[in-house]
Write a protein that holds these residues in place. Structure first.
Motif, PDB file in Angstrom:
ATOM      1  N   ARG A 261       0.842  -1.197   0.000  1.00  0.00           N
ATOM      2  CA  ARG A 261       0.000   0.000   0.000  1.00  0.00           C
ATOM      3  C   ARG A 261       0.877   1.246   0.000  1.00  0.00           C
ATOM      4  NH1 ARG A 261      -4.792   0.310   4.247  1.00  0.00           N
ATOM      5  NH2 ARG A 261      -3.130  -0.397   5.638  1.00  0.00           N
TER       6      ARG A 261
ATOM      7  N   SER B  17       1.388   7.191   1.058  1.00  0.00           N
ATOM      8  CA  SER B  17       0.548   8.395   1.055  1.00  0.00           C
ATOM      9  C   SER B  17      -0.944   8.076   1.016  1.00  0.00           C
ATOM     10  CB  SER B  17       0.894   9.240  -0.167  1.00  0.00           C
ATOM     11  OG  SER B  17       0.676   8.456  -1.348  1.00  0.00           O
ATOM     12  N   TYR B  18      -1.275   6.787   0.831  1.00  0.00           N
ATOM     13  CA  TYR B  18      -2.677   6.424   0.623  1.00  0.00           C
ATOM     14  C   TYR B  18      -3.515   6.582   1.888  1.00  0.00           C
ATOM     15  CZ  TYR B  18      -6.838   3.640  -0.315  1.00  0.00           C
ATOM     16  OH  TYR B  18      -8.137   3.220  -0.462  1.00  0.00           O
ATOM     17  N   THR B  19      -4.696   7.117   1.714  1.00  0.00           N
ATOM     18  CA  THR B  19      -5.660   7.120   2.820  1.00  0.00           C
ATOM     19  C   THR B  19      -6.960   6.506   2.321  1.00  0.00           C
ATOM     20  OG1 THR B  19      -6.643   9.269   2.303  1.00  0.00           O
ATOM     21  CG2 THR B  19      -4.709   9.275   3.753  1.00  0.00           C
ATOM     22  N   GLU B  20      -7.639   5.838   3.193  1.00  0.00           N
ATOM     23  CA  GLU B  20      -8.919   5.204   2.859  1.00  0.00           C
ATOM     24  C   GLU B  20      -9.919   6.259   2.359  1.00  0.00           C
ATOM     25  OE1 GLU B  20      -9.158   1.899   3.207  1.00  0.00           O
ATOM     26  OE2 GLU B  20     -11.313   1.467   3.164  1.00  0.00           O
ATOM     27  N   GLU B  21      -9.850   7.457   2.927  1.00  0.00           N
ATOM     28  CA  GLU B  21     -10.770   8.526   2.540  1.00  0.00           C
ATOM     29  C   GLU B  21     -10.551   8.909   1.080  1.00  0.00           C
ATOM     30  OE1 GLU B  21      -8.847   8.569   5.359  1.00  0.00           O
ATOM     31  OE2 GLU B  21     -10.604   7.870   6.484  1.00  0.00           O
TER      32      GLU B  21
ATOM     33  N   GLU C  63      -3.679  -5.206   5.087  1.00  0.00           N
ATOM     34  CA  GLU C  63      -3.701  -4.606   6.427  1.00  0.00           C
ATOM     35  C   GLU C  63      -2.574  -5.187   7.255  1.00  0.00           C
ATOM     36  OE1 GLU C  63      -7.555  -4.764   8.231  1.00  0.00           O
ATOM     37  OE2 GLU C  63      -8.484  -3.700   6.549  1.00  0.00           O
TER      38      GLU C  63
END
Lengths: 405, 405
Positions: A354, A357-361, B121
């Motif tokens: 992942r 810089s990735y965010t779930e939002e 995760e």
């Protein structure tokens, strides 16, 4: 369900190409289900057809008649594909061609037949033959919108697109219609597509252009990975204008090729947007692949993954499913650390996992959209390919489980 | 949904192989989600793993540790796949191995880790490490049924099978458990499978047998065509019995190989029968193909066709969809007239179309069954292959759209 607006845009008539529609009740009484298209005498015609080994009878005959170079009429019926019907199906398709040939005073081989609908049932020849005169009687250059309705089956909306450009003071028109929403992974053409233009184009050049542009439009869409037995796309150049497209003739050639590509791409995307049960239009762009095969294998593996498609339906940024699909696409000596995957501009995968810089939002915001771009950067070479597909919803299952189509 | 009876059969203990279960709350509090398997010191161990380019961290480590030839413990967690987790994921898996190694007084490389669950995760290492002593404390040869539950994720039922046979007065046991119900198209192994026997088998021979039997079981099943990043199957020969399987040793070799195949096939079929949303077990048998590739391409094209799968769900004998799928399987120079397709014993396609003897009633009777055989006779050569799959229901979409799995 379907994606985006359902309004049919203005479809400009093409001089030398007339369309007539009738209702034969092939499957559903009262439905427009027979379309006749008349081609000017000096026109050139090109066609691409399904690569399914089980070509339907009309596909076999259309290929054969196309080769004669004298093509005056296209005869389309919906409601019955006349596929898997053996020798009887061939005879039935010939009977329909002959009926139109007699009524229009041409030869049987001047008529190209097309059928779409249920596979494996006998074509109701009498019903079709009976309404051929009616379709001929209402032939009109202004009938594109009506014909766009007349070629539909499980589609929820008619599909058409039209482009005009000016060259040396003359207005050139490219107009087309298409149909299809399930059993969509065309391989040489979509379910059915008909495109006409009023310029003159040499027959071989027309065929080459159709093949080239099919590979950038109809041959890059997939709903469910199933290739129909009846896919066909025809391109007609009526030559009504005093303008000839040749490869030497660079400015006109380029203008025409671009217009053709635009029309064919819009027709192809209209099919994806009307994909059975579709709620999203998904563009899968693979960049910097080592070969075209690698780029397409990667794109189609993601496009056909039921787990990716159901996550798209759920607007779930479950990037692990995209990663797993890319991982099984068969890329050899894959440097996982070089791979990057984006949802629109949001980087979801880099350095083998992942993106930091990735965010779930950020991922969720993209997935909520109706149009989603999945960009896969392989960093292995210089080849790019784009494929368009849909999500997979319960409605897709319902449509295909509840109805014999 | 799931197909057939859900009772776990009797799982005979294998001397020299003990199993312990604990509940770490990796994803769901209170659920059995950590399983430790202890392997007798002189045992031989074989393993097959996913061919997905994105191997999860535990797969990378298990392959590496398997190669040492000293394998004393298998450590499984569910709820988290530790896949797409980069360098941190590797460190986390090593930490779990070390914790078990310390508690059991072996080396870290004597422990093979396995994880299954959500991709991408971070593994909750502390939770797992904390319950390792508990799992070790309840190690028991009689714990197969409990371990079969401990390795499940979205499965609706535990999966296990056990076979015993007698050779020279001694009872030989082959017992196994498996898990998996979605992202199922194993390529070298299923999601997770563990099989143990008490005979002695040379390590190389054991590996060859596992590979051979995987190709007749786990590598011939598909639910959705998606290959997991974590697929692993382990075969342990504890050598507790004074019986050695060698290739020279024909009668015992054959008895053992057959028992192994039976156990692995039952474990594989249990996964298909528990396929997400499955209501049917579908056997696709391709006969008289010109090559193995041709047989498998044909079988998998039919097995993965959403249109065939939805028709199976609807119990609709829509044979045209099967024909269309066979037609796009890429068979070259296909003599369509030689092809025959059967639903169980009912011939549906011959002479390039619907079989003359076919009736909708006969087709419907087969489609109404829970177990359906699609037999495709190509009449091109001498190769046969069998693949097992499920139908495609709205529930498959719901399961994969409604939950992050």
């Amino acid at each position: 369900m379907a994606v985006g607006a359902s309004t049919l845009p203005a479809l400009h008539p093409v001089k030398g190409f007339r369309l007539g529609v009738a209702s034969a009740g092939v499957k559903t009484p009262g439905r427009k289900d027979v379309v006749v298209m008349e081609i000017a005498e000096k026109a050139t015609v090109a066609g691409v057809f399904t690569k399914n080994a089980f070509c339907a009878a009309p596909v076999v005959i259309s290929k054969d008649h196309l080769a004669t170079g004298r093509n005056r009429y296209l005869l389309v019926n919906t409601g019955n594909a006349n596929a898997g019907t053996g020798a009887e199906g061939m005879a039935d398709a010939y009977t329909c061609c002959q009926a139109l040939a007699d009524a229009a005073n041409v030869k049987r081989e001047d008529v190209l037949p097309f059928s779409t609908g249920v596979i494996g049932e006998k074509l109701p020849v009498d019903k079709i033959v009976q309404v051929v005169p009616e379709a001929l009687a209402n032939l009109d250059e202004d009938n594109w919108a009506s014909a766009a309705e007349g070629i539909l089956t499980t589609d929820t909306r008619p599909k058409g697109f039209s482009v005009q450009f000016t060259y040396e003071g003359q207005t050139v028109t490219v107009t087309g219609i298409s149909k299809g929403s399930g059993m969509i992974m065309p391989n040489m053409a979509t379910m059915l597509g008909y495109v006409a233009t009023d310029v003159q184009v040499d027959r071989e050049l027309l065929q080459a252009l159709l093949a080239e542009k099919s590979d950038k439009s109809f041959n890059r869409i997939t709903v469910d990975g199933d290739t129909s037995t009846n896919d066909s796309c025809m391109l007609v150049a009526t030559g009504a204008l005093d303008l000839e497209v040749t490869q030497d003739n660079e400015p006109l050639y380029k203008l025409f090729a671009d217009a053709l590509e635009q029309v064919m791409l819009e027709l192809a995307l209209a099919i994806v947007k009307d994909g059975e049960g579709a709620t999203k239009l998904v563009t899968i762009h693979v960049e910097s692949a080592a070969s075209q095969k690698e780029a397409l294998d990667t794109a189609y593996t993601v496009a056909h993954s039921p787990l990716v498609k159901t996550a798209l339906f759920a607007s779930d940024p479950n990037w692990g499913r995209i990663l797993a699909a890319v991982g099984r696409a068969g890329i050899e000596n894959f440097d996982l650390d070089a791979l990057k995957i984006y949802l629109d501009d949001v980087c979801i995968v880099e350095n083998g996992g992942r993106a930091a810089s990735y965010t779930e939002e950020a991922g969720q915001a993209v997935m909520n959209q109706e149009n989603i771009l999945i960009k896969i950067v392989l960093n292995r070479g210089a080849v790019s390919e784009t494929v368009w597909t849909t999500d997979l919803s319960q409605e897709y299952v319902s449509i295909n489980a509840d109805y014999r189509s």
